[in-house]
Design a protein around this motif. Structure first.
Motif, PDB file in Angstrom:
ATOM      1  N   TRP A   1      35.686 -16.868  65.540  1.00 20.63           N
ATOM      2  CA  TRP A   1      35.844 -18.461  65.374  1.00 20.63           C
ATOM      3  C   TRP A   1      36.713 -18.677  64.239  1.00 20.63           C
ATOM      4  CZ3 TRP A   1      32.837 -21.976  61.961  1.00 20.63           C
ATOM      5  CH2 TRP A   1      32.638 -23.205  62.458  1.00 20.63           C
ATOM      6  N   LEU A   2      37.409 -20.162  64.729  1.00 21.22           N
ATOM      7  CA  LEU A   2      38.389 -20.625  64.007  1.00 21.22           C
ATOM      8  C   LEU A   2      38.066 -21.814  62.956  1.00 21.22           C
ATOM      9  CD1 LEU A   2      41.299 -20.253  66.506  1.00 21.22           C
ATOM     10  CD2 LEU A   2      40.874 -18.691  64.548  1.00 21.22           C
ATOM     11  N   GLY A   3      36.912 -21.985  63.196  1.00 22.23           N
ATOM     12  CA  GLY A   3      36.256 -23.155  62.311  1.00 22.23           C
ATOM     13  C   GLY A   3      36.184 -22.686  60.894  1.00 22.23           C
ATOM     14  N   GLU A   4      35.613 -23.875  59.985  1.00 24.52           N
ATOM     15  CA  GLU A   4      35.713 -23.805  58.546  1.00 24.52           C
ATOM     16  C   GLU A   4      34.363 -22.960  57.984  1.00 24.52           C
ATOM     17  OE1 GLU A   4      37.642 -24.288  55.870  1.00 24.52           O
ATOM     18  OE2 GLU A   4      39.359 -24.614  57.447  1.00 24.52           O
ATOM     19  N   THR A   5      34.529 -21.994  57.247  1.00 28.56           N
ATOM     20  CA  THR A   5      33.409 -21.414  56.380  1.00 28.56           C
ATOM     21  C   THR A   5      33.490 -21.340  55.056  1.00 28.56           C
ATOM     22  OG1 THR A   5      34.189 -19.215  57.027  1.00 28.56           O
ATOM     23  CG2 THR A   5      33.157 -20.270  58.889  1.00 28.56           C
ATOM     24  N   ASP A   6      32.445 -20.789  54.493  1.00 23.15           N
ATOM     25  CA  ASP A   6      32.740 -20.183  53.138  1.00 23.15           C
ATOM     26  C   ASP A   6      32.837 -18.647  53.248  1.00 23.15           C
ATOM     27  OD1 ASP A   6      30.045 -19.411  53.804  1.00 23.15           O
ATOM     28  OD2 ASP A   6      29.295 -20.385  51.775  1.00 23.15           O
ATOM     29  N   TYR A   7      33.026 -18.099  54.233  1.00 20.84           N
ATOM     30  CA  TYR A   7      33.013 -16.320  54.197  1.00 20.84           C
ATOM     31  C   TYR A   7      34.360 -15.912  53.614  1.00 20.84           C
ATOM     32  CZ  TYR A   7      29.972 -17.228  58.378  1.00 20.84           C
ATOM     33  OH  TYR A   7      28.888 -17.645  59.313  1.00 20.84           O
ATOM     34  N   PRO A   8      34.314 -14.722  53.477  1.00 15.16           N
ATOM     35  CA  PRO A   8      35.406 -14.250  52.564  1.00 15.16           C
ATOM     36  C   PRO A   8      36.758 -14.479  53.274  1.00 15.16           C
ATOM     37  CG  PRO A   8      33.585 -12.610  52.451  1.00 15.16           C
ATOM     38  CD  PRO A   8      33.185 -13.714  53.343  1.00 15.16           C
ATOM     39  N   LEU A   9      36.849 -14.440  54.540  1.00 10.14           N
ATOM     40  CA  LEU A   9      38.295 -14.629  55.261  1.00 10.14           C
ATOM     41  C   LEU A   9      37.693 -15.697  56.366  1.00 10.14           C
ATOM     42  CD1 LEU A   9      39.245 -10.822  55.500  1.00 10.14           C
ATOM     43  CD2 LEU A   9      40.268 -12.793  54.131  1.00 10.14           C
ATOM     44  N   SER A  10      39.200 -16.356  56.596  1.00 13.78           N
ATOM     45  CA  SER A  10      38.990 -17.246  57.898  1.00 13.78           C
ATOM     46  C   SER A  10      38.867 -16.500  59.169  1.00 13.78           C
ATOM     47  CB  SER A  10      40.078 -18.042  57.779  1.00 13.78           C
ATOM     48  OG  SER A  10      41.523 -17.302  58.111  1.00 13.78           O
ATOM     49  N   GLY A  11      38.814 -16.789  60.337  1.00  9.98           N
ATOM     50  CA  GLY A  11      38.929 -16.103  61.352  1.00  9.98           C
ATOM     51  C   GLY A  11      40.249 -15.402  61.948  1.00  9.98           C
ATOM     52  N   ASP A  12      41.415 -16.588  61.399  1.00  8.68           N
ATOM     53  CA  ASP A  12      43.013 -16.021  61.363  1.00  8.68           C
ATOM     54  C   ASP A  12      42.942 -14.764  60.442  1.00  8.68           C
ATOM     55  OD1 ASP A  12      43.930 -17.127  63.813  1.00  8.68           O
ATOM     56  OD2 ASP A  12      44.171 -19.034  62.525  1.00  8.68           O
ATOM     57  N   GLY A  13      42.383 -15.200  59.193  1.00  5.49           N
ATOM     58  CA  GLY A  13      42.819 -14.128  58.199  1.00  5.49           C
ATOM     59  C   GLY A  13      42.184 -12.811  58.501  1.00  5.49           C
ATOM     60  N   ALA A  14      40.867 -12.898  58.929  1.00 13.15           N
ATOM     61  CA  ALA A  14      40.071 -11.628  59.345  1.00 13.15           C
ATOM     62  C   ALA A  14      40.987 -10.740  60.166  1.00 13.15           C
ATOM     63  CB  ALA A  14      38.711 -11.915  59.684  1.00 13.15           C
ATOM     64  N   ALA A  15      41.244 -11.372  61.415  1.00 17.13           N
ATOM     65  CA  ALA A  15      42.023 -10.878  62.637  1.00 17.13           C
ATOM     66  C   ALA A  15      42.975 -10.242  62.210  1.00 17.13           C
ATOM     67  CB  ALA A  15      42.389 -11.817  63.781  1.00 17.13           C
ATOM     68  N   GLU A  16      44.076 -11.126  61.465  1.00 18.84           N
ATOM     69  CA  GLU A  16      45.361 -10.503  61.022  1.00 18.84           C
ATOM     70  C   GLU A  16      45.420  -9.367  60.022  1.00 18.84           C
ATOM     71  OE1 GLU A  16      48.072 -11.189  62.364  1.00 18.84           O
ATOM     72  OE2 GLU A  16      47.137 -12.771  63.636  1.00 18.84           O
ATOM     73  N   ALA A  17      44.215  -9.269  59.252  1.00 19.37           N
ATOM     74  CA  ALA A  17      43.995  -8.196  58.105  1.00 19.37           C
ATOM     75  C   ALA A  17      43.736  -7.019  58.878  1.00 19.37           C
ATOM     76  CB  ALA A  17      43.033  -8.497  57.382  1.00 19.37           C
ATOM     77  N   LEU A  18      42.577  -6.950  60.000  1.00 19.00           N
ATOM     78  CA  LEU A  18      42.138  -5.808  60.663  1.00 19.00           C
ATOM     79  C   LEU A  18      43.512  -5.451  61.417  1.00 19.00           C
ATOM     80  CD1 LEU A  18      39.936  -3.964  60.940  1.00 19.00           C
ATOM     81  CD2 LEU A  18      39.124  -5.803  62.624  1.00 19.00           C
ATOM     82  N   ILE A  19      44.066  -6.315  62.118  1.00 19.37           N
ATOM     83  CA  ILE A  19      45.227  -5.654  62.921  1.00 19.37           C
ATOM     84  C   ILE A  19      46.294  -5.070  62.181  1.00 19.37           C
ATOM     85  CG2 ILE A  19      47.222  -6.623  64.386  1.00 19.37           C
ATOM     86  CD1 ILE A  19      45.390  -9.079  65.470  1.00 19.37           C
ATOM     87  N   ALA A  20      46.393  -5.726  60.922  1.00 17.90           N
ATOM     88  CA  ALA A  20      47.538  -4.806  59.951  1.00 17.90           C
ATOM     89  C   ALA A  20      47.211  -3.688  59.681  1.00 17.90           C
ATOM     90  CB  ALA A  20      47.802  -5.845  58.885  1.00 17.90           C
ATOM     91  N   GLU A  21      45.852  -3.639  59.584  1.00 22.54           N
ATOM     92  CA  GLU A  21      45.236  -2.047  59.000  1.00 22.54           C
ATOM     93  C   GLU A  21      45.177  -1.046  60.100  1.00 22.54           C
ATOM     94  OE1 GLU A  21      44.660  -1.112  56.071  1.00 22.54           O
ATOM     95  OE2 GLU A  21      44.681  -2.918  54.882  1.00 22.54           O
ATOM     96  N   VAL A  22      45.148  -1.414  61.271  1.00 24.99           N
ATOM     97  CA  VAL A  22      44.654  -0.763  62.395  1.00 24.99           C
ATOM     98  C   VAL A  22      45.868  -0.348  63.071  1.00 24.99           C
ATOM     99  CG1 VAL A  22      43.670  -0.303  64.631  1.00 24.99           C
ATOM    100  CG2 VAL A  22      42.378  -1.913  62.911  1.00 24.99           C
ATOM    101  N   ARG A  23      46.718   0.641  62.027  1.00 24.24           N
ATOM    102  CA  ARG A  23      48.144   0.815  62.411  1.00 24.24           C
ATOM    103  C   ARG A  23      48.314   1.744  63.669  1.00 24.24           C
ATOM    104  NH1 ARG A  23      47.456   0.911  57.016  1.00 24.24           N
ATOM    105  NH2 ARG A  23      48.516  -0.622  55.909  1.00 24.24           N
ATOM    106  N   PHE A  24      47.080   2.494  63.763  1.00 22.87           N
ATOM    107  CA  PHE A  24      47.243   3.330  65.216  1.00 22.87           C
ATOM    108  C   PHE A  24      46.965   2.819  66.504  1.00 22.87           C
ATOM    109  CE2 PHE A  24      43.057   3.136  62.934  1.00 22.87           C
ATOM    110  CZ  PHE A  24      42.459   2.725  64.074  1.00 22.87           C
ATOM    111  N   ALA A  25      46.845   1.284  66.450  1.00 19.91           N
ATOM    112  CA  ALA A  25      46.754   0.638  67.664  1.00 19.91           C
ATOM    113  C   ALA A  25      47.762  -0.483  67.876  1.00 19.91           C
ATOM    114  CB  ALA A  25      45.363   0.256  67.864  1.00 19.91           C
TER     115      ALA A  25
END
Length: 199
Positions: A152-176
Motif C-alpha cells: 500500500w502507498l498511503g501514509e502510515t507511521d510504519y518504519p518504511l513507506s510502501g515504496d521504501g519497503a519495496a525498493e529496500a527489499l528489491i535492492a537486497e534480493v540481489r539473486f533475483a
C-alpha cells in the motif's frame, strides 16, 4: 507523520486483532481495494502452478484462499494465533494449505519454496530487518522461483513507506531480477524471478 524507528512487534499485531474470534482488522473480507489487489496479484503470477508456496504475514487467510488453487502445497505464517485460527477455518477445505506461527526475521519456516509472497508486510520492518528478510528468502527460494511484493502507498507511521519497503527489499534480493512492476494510486506490485542458476 513521524515513522517508527523499530520494526513492529508481535504485540502490536495482537492488539489489532484482540480477542475477536473472527477478526478482520483491515477489512480483508469486505474491502473493494483488497479484492481488486488480490485479483491483480493472482493475475501477475508468472506460472499457473507452483509446487510449494509461502505467504509471509498471511493474517486471516483471505489471500491464502485465493493462492491455494495455484499451489501444490502452501504455507501461511503470521505472528498472531487468533489470525491463524481464523485462517485455518477459512481454508479448511484445502488440506494442502498449512498455517504456522512465525515471527520473522528472527524465525523463518523450514523448507524451500518456488513462490514467496509478501503482501503488505515489508513496511512493518526497518531497513536492517529487511536485509535479514532478504537473506532468509535467499536461503529458502528455489531456483526458478518467484517472489511477489505488494505494498500500500498511503501514509502510515510504519518504519518504511510502501515504496521504501519495496525498493529496500528489491535492492537486497540481489539473486533475483524484477520481471514485472505495476502501480495504482493505492498500491504497487513487484514480481521478482530467481534464475535457475542463481539460487
Amino acid at each position: 507523520m513521524t515513522r517508527r524507528d523499530a520494526s513492529l512487534t508481535p504485540d502490536y499485531f495482537a492488539g489489532l486483532y484482540g480477542a475477536d474470534p473472527d477478526p478482520d482488522p483491515w477489512g480483508f473480507t469486505t474491502s473493494a481495494y483488497e479484492a481488486a489487489k488480490y485479483a491483480a496479484t493472482l493475475a501477475v503470477l508468472p506460472r499457473d502452478r507452483y509446487a510449494s508456496g509461502l505467504e509471509i504475514g498471511c493474517s486471516i487467510g483471505v489471500l491464502t484462499q485465493r493462492l491455494a488453487p495455484r499451489c501444490e502445497t502452501l504455507l501461511g505464517v503470521d505472528v498472531v494465533e487468533t489470525a491463524l485460527t481464523a485462517a485455518r477455518a477459512r481454508n479448511a477445505a484445502t488440506p494442502w494449505v498449512r498455517f504456522e506461527p512465525c515471527a520473522i526475521p528472527d524465525a523463518w519456516p523450514s523448507g524451500r519454496f518456488d513462490l514467496i509472497v509478501l503482501s503488505e508486510v515489508a513496511y512493518f520492518f526497518t531497513r536492517a530487518d529487511i536485509a535479514r528478510i532478504a537473506a532468509r528468502i535467499g536461503a529458502s527460494i528455489l531456483p526458478g522461483g518467484d517472489i511477489v511484493l505488494v505494498h500500500w502507498l498511503g501514509e502510515t507511521d510504519y518504519p518504511l513507506s510502501g515504496d521504501g519497503a519495496a525498493e529496500a527489499l528489491i535492492a537486497e534480493v540481489r539473486f533475483a531480477q524484477v520481471v514485472h512492476q505495476a502501480r495504482t494510486d493505492a498500491y504497487r506490485l513487484d514480481v521478482l524471478h530467481v534464475d535457475e542458476a542463481s539460487a
